[in-house]
Design a protein around this motif. Structure first.
Motif: not given
Length: 150
Positions: A65-67, A81-83, A96-100, A142-143
């Motif tokens: 849901s965050e992605l 957070m991805l990993y 490891i995080t990312v800006k979406v 996909l998600f």
């Protein structure tokens, strides 16, 4: 040209200080058929994908849901957070995080960083990685389909 995003089941079984850790199954993100964990060096840092099999569904659905930007990130800075730690997936162990971002017909992953919630995000290890741009409809499909795996 936009990047392609898919996933692949991965497993890990590691020895740490002479003791075997429990085996973990998780989904690794594949960008243009390359494992993102390898691009980012996540496995070398003892991390697994947040979409795993050991958090029993609710956690993974929240991460999806965050992605999908359907739910605000659990992180105060809004990053996703991805990993994370192979044993607990707790941000305090490091992640490891990312800006979406969603822009027009795209979803963009950018500004990868190492975070642990008690220090400022460290962008330096990933400064030459990304941004990755995905077709919004394909990304959402996909998600959304992945939610049914949990």
């Amino acid at each position: 040209m936009k990047n392609t995003l898919s996933y692949k089941t991965q497993t890990t079984l590691e020895e740490l200080e002479g003791a075997m850790q429990s085996q973990k199954f998780y989904f690794d993100f594949m960008i243009d058929r390359k494992p993102l964990s390898k691009i980012l060096g996540a496995k070398e840092d003892g991390m697994i994908g947040v979409l795993s099999t050991h958090k029993h569904g609710n956690y993974e659905i929240e991460k999806i849901s965050e992605l999908l930007l359907e739910k605000c990130s659990e992180l105060e800075n809004g990053r996703v957070m991805l990993y994370g730690c192979a044993e607990c997936l707790d941000i305090m162990c490091g992640a490891i995080t990312v800006k979406v971002e969603e822009i027009n017909t795209s979803v963009i992953w950018s500004d990868f960083a190492y975070e642990n919630e008690y220090e400022e995000p460290n962008f330096e290890p990933y400064k030459n990685i990304g941004s990755f741009e995905f077709d919004k409809e394909t990304y959402k499909k996909l998600f959304t389909e992945m939610k049914y795996l949990y």
